[in-house]
Design an enzyme around this catalytic site. Structure first.
Site, mmCIF file in Angstrom:
data_model
loop_
_atom_site.group_PDB
_atom_site.id
_atom_site.type_symbol
_atom_site.label_atom_id
_atom_site.label_comp_id
_atom_site.label_asym_id
_atom_site.label_seq_id
_atom_site.Cartn_x
_atom_site.Cartn_y
_atom_site.Cartn_z
ATOM 1 C CB THR A 1 -0.904 0.004 1.240
ATOM 2 O OG1 THR A 1 -1.701 -1.176 1.249
ATOM 3 C CG2 THR A 1 -1.821 1.225 1.236
ATOM 4 C CG MET B 1 -1.915 -7.758 -2.044
ATOM 5 S SD MET B 1 -0.885 -8.611 -0.806
ATOM 6 C CE MET B 1 -0.245 -7.223 0.140
ATOM 7 C CG LEU C 1 -9.135 2.429 -8.034
ATOM 8 C CD1 LEU C 1 -9.190 1.503 -9.231
ATOM 9 C CD2 LEU C 1 -10.551 2.808 -7.604
ATOM 10 C CE LYS C 2 -5.153 -2.034 0.449
ATOM 11 N NZ LYS C 2 -3.805 -2.600 0.566
ATOM 12 C CG LEU C 3 -4.079 4.896 -0.864
ATOM 13 C CD1 LEU C 3 -3.346 6.213 -1.114
ATOM 14 C CD2 LEU C 3 -3.633 4.281 0.455
#
Length: 293
Positions: A100, A125, A174-176
């Protein structure tokens, strides 16, 4: 991607260990960077994985390098340290960053890798160490689509759902955003459970009400053991990592001039709980919040 291609992994912690075990299980040659933060690797070594002591040695002996470390400072250190990854990348190598990270850092690193005639994709992930061990992670991938398609068979070894998001850095953005939503749900649920505890409401009754209404979902399912009996074993996510992820999100939204009042409130809640217990897991904020007020 052929079975003969050599894979390297840096970061064999709770998540990385699951990734590594599934790569080996699928017949790939795997090289692991020796590090004190690794989970035990004896089983992986008995299955044919190799252990090296330097980033340089790993970079020179592998064609695809997976990073699974805490965040941008650790990723940047791997790249820029003396005799680090950037100085030793082989032409045509592919770096897959599953960490991340801050998107602006990701884009900068990708340009540096491209200048070395190598390739970079971000593939952060979601899900937990349990799904990592089962080969059932979710991946959000940013980068050149041709490179993504080239490595997708490798990603399939340890991921169940893989989404191609667009240009490099999009995966980390997008992960955040995902983590803001997930951690936000967790913060709201934890505050509600703390209020229910102080009101002597039966935990199972609370769960039944939430399950039958607007509280139903993944976060509630992960939190149920802690709500019922203070068991955090099914959701071993460090509160310090949650705070880090929220900090990355607010840094990203500050750069974009986005509204972030809710995110700042959640981050303040996490900071307050960390001050009480620095080693807390995310579910433990229920108990920490119940002690306040």
């Amino acid at each position: 991607m052929s079975e003969q291609q050599s894979i390297g992994i840096i970061g064999v912690g709770l998540m990385g260990h699951g990734i590594a075990s599934n790569i080996v299980k699928h017949g790939h040659s795997l090289t692991i960077l020796n590090h004190s933060g690794n989970q035990p690797v004896d089983i992986l070594l008995s299955q044919g994985a190799k252990l090296v002591d330097s980033v340089a040695e790993l970079a020179k002996s592998t064609q695809v390098i997976i990073l699974c470390v805490t965040g941008s400072p650790q990723v940047e250190s791997i790249f820029y340290q003396e005799d680090g990854l950037l100085a030793n990348l082989r032409e045509g190598s592919i770096v897959i960053d599953c960490s991340t990270a801050i998107p602006t850092s990701t884009v900068k690193l990708a340009k540096a890798v491209q200048a070395k005639k190598a390739f970079f994709i971000d593939a952060p992930m979601t899900r937990t160490p349990k799904e990592a061990a089962e080969g059932r992670l979710n991946l959000i991938v940013g980068g050149d689509e041709e490179i993504f398609l080239r490595v997708k068979p490798l990603l399939n070894c340890f991921a169940e759902n893989i989404v191609y998001a667009g240009k490099v850095g999009t995966g980390h953005r997008l992960k955040l955003i995902h983590n803001f939503v997930s951690l936000g749900f967790t913060a709201v649920l934890s505050e509600a459970v703390a209020a229910a505890r102080k009101a002597d409401i039966d935990a199972n009754v609370l769960i039944d009400i939430l399950d039958a209404g607007g509280g139903q979902g993944v976060v509630l399912n992960r939190m149920k053991p802690y709500i019922q009996s203070n068991d955090d074993s099914s959701f071993r996510f460090a509160l310090s990592n949650a705070y880090k992820d929220l900090s990355y999100y607010t840094e990203m939204t500050t750069d974009n001039h986005d509204y972030q009042v809710v995110a700042e409130a959640i981050k303040q809640t996490f900071a307050s709980c960390l001050a009480e217990k620095p080693a807390a897991t995310l579910p433990e904020i229920v108990s920490l919040l119940a002690q306040k007020g």
